[in-house]
Design a protein around this motif. Structure first.
Motif, PDB file in Angstrom:
ATOM      1  N   GLU A 241       0.832  -1.204   0.000  1.00 36.46           N
ATOM      2  CA  GLU A 241       0.000   0.000   0.000  1.00 36.46           C
ATOM      3  C   GLU A 241       0.869   1.257   0.000  1.00 36.46           C
ATOM      4  OE1 GLU A 241      -2.672  -0.640   3.218  1.00 36.46           O
ATOM      5  OE2 GLU A 241      -4.022  -1.848   1.981  1.00 36.46           O
ATOM      6  N   GLU A 242       1.988   1.135   0.661  1.00 34.55           N
ATOM      7  CA  GLU A 242       2.925   2.256   0.710  1.00 34.55           C
ATOM      8  C   GLU A 242       3.366   2.665  -0.696  1.00 34.55           C
ATOM      9  OE1 GLU A 242       3.668   4.664   2.948  1.00 34.55           O
ATOM     10  OE2 GLU A 242       4.232   3.102   4.380  1.00 34.55           O
ATOM     11  N   VAL A 243       3.505   1.695  -1.592  1.00 40.20           N
ATOM     12  CA  VAL A 243       3.976   2.023  -2.943  1.00 40.20           C
ATOM     13  C   VAL A 243       2.830   2.102  -3.937  1.00 40.20           C
ATOM     14  CG1 VAL A 243       6.248   1.037  -2.556  1.00 40.20           C
ATOM     15  CG2 VAL A 243       4.458  -0.399  -3.516  1.00 40.20           C
ATOM     16  N   GLY A 244       1.595   2.092  -3.438  1.00 38.49           N
ATOM     17  CA  GLY A 244       0.467   2.282  -4.334  1.00 38.49           C
ATOM     18  C   GLY A 244      -0.078   1.014  -4.953  1.00 38.49           C
TER      19      GLY A 244
ATOM     20  N   GLN B  21      -5.075  -7.049  -3.895  1.00 34.83           N
ATOM     21  CA  GLN B  21      -5.385  -7.833  -5.092  1.00 34.83           C
ATOM     22  C   GLN B  21      -4.146  -8.227  -5.890  1.00 34.83           C
ATOM     23  OE1 GLN B  21      -5.675  -4.713  -4.435  1.00 34.83           O
ATOM     24  NE2 GLN B  21      -6.224  -3.424  -6.163  1.00 34.83           N
ATOM     25  N   HIS B  22      -3.004  -7.643  -5.536  1.00 33.95           N
ATOM     26  CA  HIS B  22      -1.789  -7.939  -6.294  1.00 33.95           C
ATOM     27  C   HIS B  22      -0.968  -9.059  -5.675  1.00 33.95           C
ATOM     28  CE1 HIS B  22      -2.482  -3.592  -7.361  1.00 33.95           C
ATOM     29  NE2 HIS B  22      -2.507  -4.204  -8.521  1.00 33.95           N
TER      30      HIS B  22
ATOM     31  N   GLN C 290       4.468  -0.591 -12.371  1.00 33.36           N
ATOM     32  CA  GLN C 290       4.018  -1.366 -11.217  1.00 33.36           C
ATOM     33  C   GLN C 290       5.118  -2.282 -10.716  1.00 33.36           C
ATOM     34  OE1 GLN C 290       0.549  -2.990 -13.246  1.00 33.36           O
ATOM     35  NE2 GLN C 290      -0.753  -2.116 -11.656  1.00 33.36           N
TER      36      GLN C 290
ATOM     37  N   ARG D 206       7.386  -0.426  -8.668  1.00 32.91           N
ATOM     38  CA  ARG D 206       6.809  -0.226  -7.341  1.00 32.91           C
ATOM     39  C   ARG D 206       7.055  -1.451  -6.458  1.00 32.91           C
ATOM     40  NH1 ARG D 206       2.713   4.010  -7.287  1.00 32.91           N
ATOM     41  NH2 ARG D 206       2.649   4.873  -9.393  1.00 32.91           N
TER      42      ARG D 206
ATOM     43  N   ARG E 123      10.046  -4.006  -1.946  1.00 28.45           N
ATOM     44  CA  ARG E 123      11.028  -4.971  -1.448  1.00 28.45           C
ATOM     45  C   ARG E 123      12.189  -4.244  -0.771  1.00 28.45           C
ATOM     46  NH1 ARG E 123      13.548  -8.564  -5.934  1.00 28.45           N
ATOM     47  NH2 ARG E 123      14.151  -6.505  -6.681  1.00 28.45           N
TER      48      ARG E 123
ATOM     49  N   LEU F 214       6.773   9.170  -6.066  1.00 33.21           N
ATOM     50  CA  LEU F 214       6.697   8.165  -5.004  1.00 33.21           C
ATOM     51  C   LEU F 214       7.991   8.145  -4.192  1.00 33.21           C
ATOM     52  CD1 LEU F 214       5.293   5.706  -3.678  1.00 33.21           C
ATOM     53  CD2 LEU F 214       6.348   4.283  -5.432  1.00 33.21           C
TER      54      LEU F 214
ATOM     55  N   THR G 233       8.062  11.101  -1.908  1.00 31.05           N
ATOM     56  CA  THR G 233       7.131  10.956  -0.785  1.00 31.05           C
ATOM     57  C   THR G 233       7.714  10.024   0.280  1.00 31.05           C
ATOM     58  OG1 THR G 233       5.387  11.134  -2.425  1.00 31.05           O
ATOM     59  CG2 THR G 233       4.725  10.444  -0.233  1.00 31.05           C
TER      60      THR G 233
END
Lengths: 307, 344, 324
Positions: B146-149, B153-154, B166, B169, B174, B203, B206
Motif C-alpha cells: 500500500e505504501e507504494v500504491g 489484489q496484487h 508497477q 513499485r 522490497r 513516489l 514521498t
C-alpha cells in the motif's frame, strides 16, 4: 497515499481479466497446439499399455509356441485372430511382447533421464554458481566424457558389469549427464547475473536460499525441456543396446531386443521387426511433440502473452 | 530540502574507491591490462539527502552503486557506512548492515524473480532476517504494497502480469521492507514511460520524506537527477569531475564536461534555440585511457598541461568540488531565466 | 495541399491476436512537406512506431494495414507492388531505427552495406559506389571514413553505428527520412551530435523528416509540427511552438508536466495517474478519460473527434475549446 489512487482504476480492470484459473489456461494452451495434443495422446496411449499390460494381452509375452512360429498378422493370409500382429521366430505373440516391452522402454527412458539429469543438473549448478576451479574441474570432466564415444563407453561398462535393467539405467545415466550439466551451467551463469539475484543478495539472502529459491526454479524449464527430448534419445539408445545384445535379458522383453530378434527375418517375415520399430517411432514422436509443446508453454514470454 | 541536510552527519563515506576489471586477452589469459571502470572515487553522502550521480554510459556510475550496495567487491578503497568500514565486516555483520543498505534496479523486468509471486518477493527480506512471520508477515507485506500504491489484489500475481511502473513499485516495496537508511537507486526510471517516470519519482520523494531515507540516485538523465537530488556528482570515465549542490552545479558549473553535458540536453522550449556546445568525438577506449585529464581529448578548453597532469578533485571552500586545471566561472542560469518567460 | 511530400490518409493498422484484432494505428491522417520535420510523440504502445512501419510497408504478420492511403508524391504506396515499393524504399524514402546494431548486418563491412544500397538504386559501378560511400560517411561526420568502410559494425561505437545508419539512409538523397527514436539508445552528448546532423542534412537537401520519439526535448529542438498520439490515435496536432505554449489536450499537458525540466524547480511532478490502457481493453468514450483530471461524464460516453478549435491546432478533446 497519493500513489494508491493512481493505480486503483487500472488495477480493477486488470484483475478481472486475470481470473481464469491456471489449470484451464494450461489445458487451453495444450489443445491450441496440434502437436502438443498429438504428443499427449501418444504418450497416454503408451503409458496405458505399460500400466494395463496384463489386461491387454492374450498371451504371456515369453510364452513360446513352436507350432505357431512366424505367423503373419491377422489381416494377412495365414494369420489368425489369436495373434493380432503375428508371432516371432519362437512363436511368441508380437502384440503381447510389444505391450509388455513398453514397460521396459518407459522405465529405462524415464529412469535413465532422471538419473543422468540429477547428476548433470547438480554438477552444472555447482559449476555455474561457484565458477572458478570447481567450474574448471567439472567442465574438463564433461569434455572428457564428450571426447569418448558414448556407445563405446557403455559397451565397456556393460561388458564389465553385465547387462540388466538397473545396470542399463545406471550406465545410460552416467554416460549421458554432460548435456544437462552444460545446459544447466549456461542457464545458471545467465540467471546469476540477472538483477533479481543481485536483489536477493542485497536483502541478505544466504547462498542456499539464492540457489534453491531464485536460481533453481528458473533453470527448471530448460531442464524439463531437454529432459523431455532425452527421454526420446534414451528409448532409442536402449533399443540400440538391446539390439547389440547388451539390453535386458530374457524373459524380460524390450523393443530393441525384439528388433534384434527380427533382424534375420526381415526378408521373409517383415512383421517381426517392423512392429517394435513402429512402437519405438510412435513413442519417440510422442515424447518429442510433447517436448515441443512444453518448450512453448514454459517460455515466460508465451505465458505473458496469455496472461 | 530540510535544513538538517546542510550540517547532517555523513551516513556514507567513500574514499579512493576503485574497481579495475582485468581484460582477458588471447589464449594465455594474461591479466596485464585493466579496464578501470571506477578509478578513485571519493565522496560523502549526508543522512537524509539525495545524492545524484550522473554521467554517460560506461562512466562507472552503476559500478560505483553496486560496490556501495555490497554487490561487487572493490579493487581498493574504503566504504564507510554509518560509521563502519564495510570491508572489515565478517559475514554476519555484513548481513546486518545490509538491512540498512538497499538497492533499486533499473530494469523492472529483470529485477523481479519471474517464478515468485508478489507476496513472496516482498516478504522475502522479512523472512530472511526473521523479522516477521504468519499473520504479521501478511500484514507487513500488505502495508508495504500500500505504501507504494499497490494493494491486496496484487499479492498472488506474478511479475509478468504487471506493467513496468508497477513492477518498479514492487521493487521499491522490497527495498523498503527492511526499513533501510540508504537506498541506492540505479537508474530507477530510465526504462519507464515518461508519465510513469513522474509517478515513480514522486513516489520516491514521498517515501523519502516519510521515512527520512537517504538516496544515492544514479542516472544518465540530467533533468531527472536535478529534479530529485540535493547534491550531484558528475562522473566521466571512472572519475568524479565535479560535485556540487544542484543549484551550484546548474547555475555555476565549473567543469567543461558538466557544461557540455548540460548544453547537450534538448531544451523543452521551441522558442529557445541554444548555441550548444557539441563535443567532438566519442568516449576514448576505456582500456586505453588518455593521459593527464581524461577529458582533454574532447575538451574545448584543453591546454598542454591537461595532457600531462591529472587534475585533483578540489573543494572551492563551499563544498563545490571540481577536478579541472582551468575551472569555468560563469552563470548560465541568469541567461536561461531571461530568455525564458514562465509558462502558465 | 498539392506540394506535400507525404500524405497519410485515414491509415488504420491492426494486429491480430487471440483476443481479437487490436487497432495499433487508428485512423491517422497527416502530411509532411518537403524540408519540414514532423514529430510523432507518445509513450510506448501509442502506435507511433506502427505508424512509421506502416508507411514504409514494413508491417509484418500478425500486423496488417487494413485501410487508408499513404501518398508519396501523389502515388499510393499501399497499393504498389513489392517491387515498385522497393524502388521508393531506400531511394526516395529511407528509415533509421532506434538500435543501430541490429539494423546493420554484422557479417558485412560498413563499405559493403552502404555501397550495396547505392548500387541497388543508382546504376554505378562498384568503385564509384565505394567512393560515394566514403563521401557519405564523411558527410555524416566520420573523419576516418576510408578506414571505417573496411570495418564491421561491432568494431564501431553506438554513435558511430547510428551515423553509418544515417549515411546509408541518406546515400540516395531521399526526399523523406523516417527516424524512429534515432537517439534513444545514445548518450546525450552523442544524441546532440546526431540530432544536429539530421537537422543540417534536412536543411541542406530539403528532406522531409518524420521523427518518432518519446522525448519532448527532442521534439522542441527538432520539429516544425508535432503530432501527439495516444492509444493508436492522434490526440493533438499543431506547430511546435503552439504545442509547447498552448497545449490543448490534457494528455499533452500531462506529458509536459511529467517531464522534469532543468530550468524549473518543482517539488513534485504533475504525473499522469495510471498507465496506458491495454489496446484489447479500451475504455469507453475518450480513451484517455480514466487518467484525465478534467474528465466529465460526457467523456465516458462518446469518443471525441479531432477538431480544429483554434487555427491550425487540432485536439481530440471535447473540453479543448474551454482552454483548460
Amino acid at each position: 497515499m497519493l500513489a494508491k489512487t493512481f493505480e486503483e482504476k487500472h488495477v480493477s480492470t486488470r484483475s478481472a481479466s486475470n481470473k481464469k484459473s491456471k489449470l484451464s489456461k494450461t489445458i487451453k494452451l495444450l489443445f491450441n497446439s496440434k502437436t502438443g495434443t498429438v504428443g499427449l495422446f501418444l504418450i497416454i496411449l503408451v503409458t496405458c499399455l505399460a500400466v494395463f499390460a496384463p489386461w491387454l494381452t492374450p498371451f504371456d509375452p515369453a510364452q513360446v509356441n513352436p507350432l505357431a512360429r512366424l505367423q503373419p498378422p491377422m489381416w494377412m493370409e495365414g494369420g489368425s485372430a489369436d495373434h493380432i500382429l503375428g508371432t516371432d521366430n519362437l512363436g511368441r505373440d508380437i502384440w503381447s511382447r510389444i505391450v509388455f516391452g513398453s514397460r521396459i522402454s518407459l522405465i529405462i527412458g524415464i529412469g535413465a533421464v532422471l538419473f543422468s539429469g540429477f547428476i548433470g543438473a547438480t554438477l552444472g549448478l555447482l559449476a555455474g554458481f561457484y565458477g572458478g576451479w570447481i567450474n574448471a574441474i567439472i567442465m574438463r570432466i564433461a569434455d572428457a566424457f564428450l571426447a569418448v564415444p558414448t556407445i563405446l563407453l557403455m559397451l565397456v561398462f556393460l561388458a564389465v558389469v553385465g547387462p540388466g535393467l538397473r545396470t542399463l539405467i545406471v550406465v545410460i545415466g552416467i554416460t549421458s549427464w554432460v548435456p544437462y550439466a552444460r545446459v544447466v551451467r549456461g542457464e545458471v551463469l545467465s540467471i546469476k547475473e540477472r538483477e533479481f539475484v543481485k536483489a536477493a543478495q542485497a536483502i541478505g539472502a544466504k547462498k542456499k536460499r539464492i540457489i534453491f529459491k531464485h536460481i533453481l526454479p528458473n533453470v527448471l524449464s530448460s531442464f524439463i525441456i531437454i529432459s523431455g527430448m532425452n527421454v526420446a534419445t534414451t528409448i532409442v539408445l536402449e533399443a540400440s543396446l538391446s539390439f547389440l545384445g547388451l539390453g535386458v535379458k530374457a524373459p524380460a522383453v524390450s523393443w530393441g531386443g525384439m528388433l534384434s530378434d527380427g533382424r534375420q527375418y526381415v526378408a521373409t517375415s517383415w512383421w517381426v521387426a517392423t512392429f517394435p520399430g513402429i512402437a519405438i517411432t510412435i513413442t519417440v514422436l510422442g515424447v518429442i511433440f510433447l517436448g515441443d509443446w512444453l518448450r512453448d508453454i514454459l517460455d515466460p514470454r508465451m505465458k505473458m502473452k496469455n496472461g | 530540502m530540510s535544513e538538517n541536510h546542510q550540517d547532517g552527519v555523513p551516513i556514507l563515506k567513500v574514499s579512493a574507491l576503485k574497481k579495475h576489471f582485468p581484460i582477458k586477452k588471447g589464449f594465455l589469459k594474461k591479466k596485464d591490462q585493466f579496464f578501470k571502470a571506477v578509478d578513485g572515487v571519493s565522496f560523502e553522502v549526508k543522512a537524509g539527502e539525495t545524492f545524484g550521480v550522473v554521467g554517460e554510459s560506461g562512466c562507472g556510475k552503476t559500478t560505483t552503486g553496486l560496490m556501495i550496495a555490497e554487490l561487487l567487491e572493490q579493487t581498493s578503497g574504503d566504504i564507510w557506512f554509518d560509521g563502519r568500514d564495510l570491508s572489515r565486516l565478517n559475514e554476519h555483520e555484513r548481513r546486518v548492515v545490509r538491512k540498512d543498505l538497499q538497492i533499486i534496479f533499473q530494469d523492472p523486468f529483470s529485477s523481479l524473480n519471474p517464478r515468485m509471486k508478489v507476496f513472496d518477493i516482498v516478504a522475502e527480506p522479512l523472512i530472511v532476517h526473521g523479522m516477521a512471520s504468519g499473520k504479521k508477515l501478511k500484514e507487513d507485506v500488505l502495508n508495504l504494497l500500500e505504501e507504494v500504491g499497490l494493494g491486496k489484489q496484487h499479492l498472488d500475481r506474478f511479475p509478468h502480469e504487471f506493467s513496468g511502473g508497477q513492477r518498479q513499485r514492487i521493487g521499491i516495496a522490497r527495498a523498503l521492507a527492511l526499513k533501510p537508511k540508504l537506498i541506492v537507486c540505479d537508474e530507477p526510471v530510465s526504462a519507464l514511460d515518461v508519465s510513469v517516470q513522474a509517478q515513480i519519482l514522486n513516489l520516491l520523494k514521498t517515501l523519502q520524506k516519510k521515512y527520512n531515507l537517504t538516496y544515492i540516485f544514479i542516472a544518465h538523465g540530467l533533468p531527472t537527477v536535478k529534479h530529485i537530488s540535493d547534491r550531484i556528482a558528475v562522473m566521466y570515465m571512472g572519475e568524479i569531475v565535479e560535485i556540487a549542490t544542484k543549484d551550484a552545479l546548474f547555475d555555476n558549473m565549473k567543469h567543461p564536461y558538466t557544461e557540455a553535458l548540460l548544453s547537450a540536453i534538448p531544451v523543452m522550449n521551441p522558442h529557445q534555440k541554444t548555441d550548444r556546445i557539441i563535443l567532438e568525438g566519442e568516449l576514448p577506449n576505456p582500456a586505453n585511457q588518455p593521459s593527464g585529464c581524461k577529458f582533454h581529448t574532447r575538451c574545448p578548453y584543453a591546454q598542454s598541461v591537461c595532457k600531462q597532469n591529472v587534475p585533483k578533485l578540489q573543494n572551492d571552500g563551499e563544498g563545490h568540488y571540481v577536478a579541472c586545471h582551468f575551472p569555468l566561472n560563469k552563470n548560465i542560469s541568469q541567461a536561461l531565466n531571461q530568455e525564458q518567460p514562465a509558462r502558465r | 495541399m498539392t506540394s506535400s511530400l507525404l500524405e497519410v490518409k485515414q491509415l488504420k493498422t491492426i494486429f491480430s491476436s487471440e483476443n481479437g484484432d487490436v487497432p495499433a494505428v487508428n485512423d491517422i491522417s497527416f502530411t509532411v512537406n518537403p524540408g519540414e520535420t514532423v514529430a510523432i510523440v507518445g509513450e510506448s504502445g501509442c502506435g507511433k512506431s506502427a505508424t512509421s512501419l506502416s508507411i514504409m510497408g514494413l508491417i509484418t504478420d500478425p500486423g496488417k494495414v487494413i485501410a487508408g492511403e499513404v501518398l508519396f508524391e501523389g502515388s499510393d504506396l499501399l497499393s504498389l507492388s513489392k517491387k515498385k515499393l522497393n524502388r521508393y524504399r531506400g531511394n526516395k524514402m529511407s528509415m533509421i531505427f532506434q538500435e543501430p546494431m541490429t539494423s546493420l548486418n554484422p557479417v558485412f563491412t560498413i563499405g559493403n552495406q552502404i555501397s550495396e544500397v547505392i548500387r541497388k538504386h543508382q546504376r554505378v559501378d562498384k568503385e564509384t559506389a565505394i567512393k560515394k560511400s566514403v563521401e557519405m560517411l564523411e558527410r555524416v561526420g566520420i573523419s576516418n571514413a576510408s578506414k571505417v568502410i573496411k570495418q564491421f559494425p561491432h568494431q564501431l561505437s553506438g554513435g558511430m553505428r547510428q551515423r553509418v545508419m544515417i549515411a546509408i539512409a541518406l546515400a540516395c538523397m531521399p526526399k523523406l527520412l523516417i527516424a524512429d527514436e534515432p537517439t534513444t539508445a545514445l548518450d546525450v552528448t552523442i544524441q546532440a551530435q546526431i540530432l544536429d546532423l539530421i537537422k543540417h542534412l534536412s536543411e541542406q537537401q530539403n528532406t522531409g523528416v518524420l521523427l518518432i520519439t518519446h522525448d519532448l526535448g527532442v521534439v522542441a529542438e527538432m520539429a516544425d509540427r508535432v503530432i501527439v498520439m495516444y492509444a493508436g490515435e492522434i490526440v493533438e496536432e499543431t506547430t511546435v511552438e503552439e504545442l509547447f505554449d498552448n497545449p490543448k489536450h490534457p494528455y499533452t499537458m500531462g506529458l509536459l508536466g511529467s517531464t522534469p525540466r532543468l530550468e524549473v524547480e518543482q517539488e513534485m511532478l504533475e504525473a499522469i495517474p495510471g498507465v496506458v490502457p491495454d489496446l484489447t481493453e479500451m475504455p469507453s468514450g475518450c480513451p484517455f478519460h480514466p487518467r484525465c483530471k478534467y474528465a466529465i461524464e460526457a467523456c465516458k460516453l462518446e469518443k471525441p473527434a479531432l477538431i480544429e478549435d483554434f487555427p491550425d491546432h487540432f485536439a481530440r478533446c471535447i473540453r479543448a475549446k474551454e482552454g483548460l
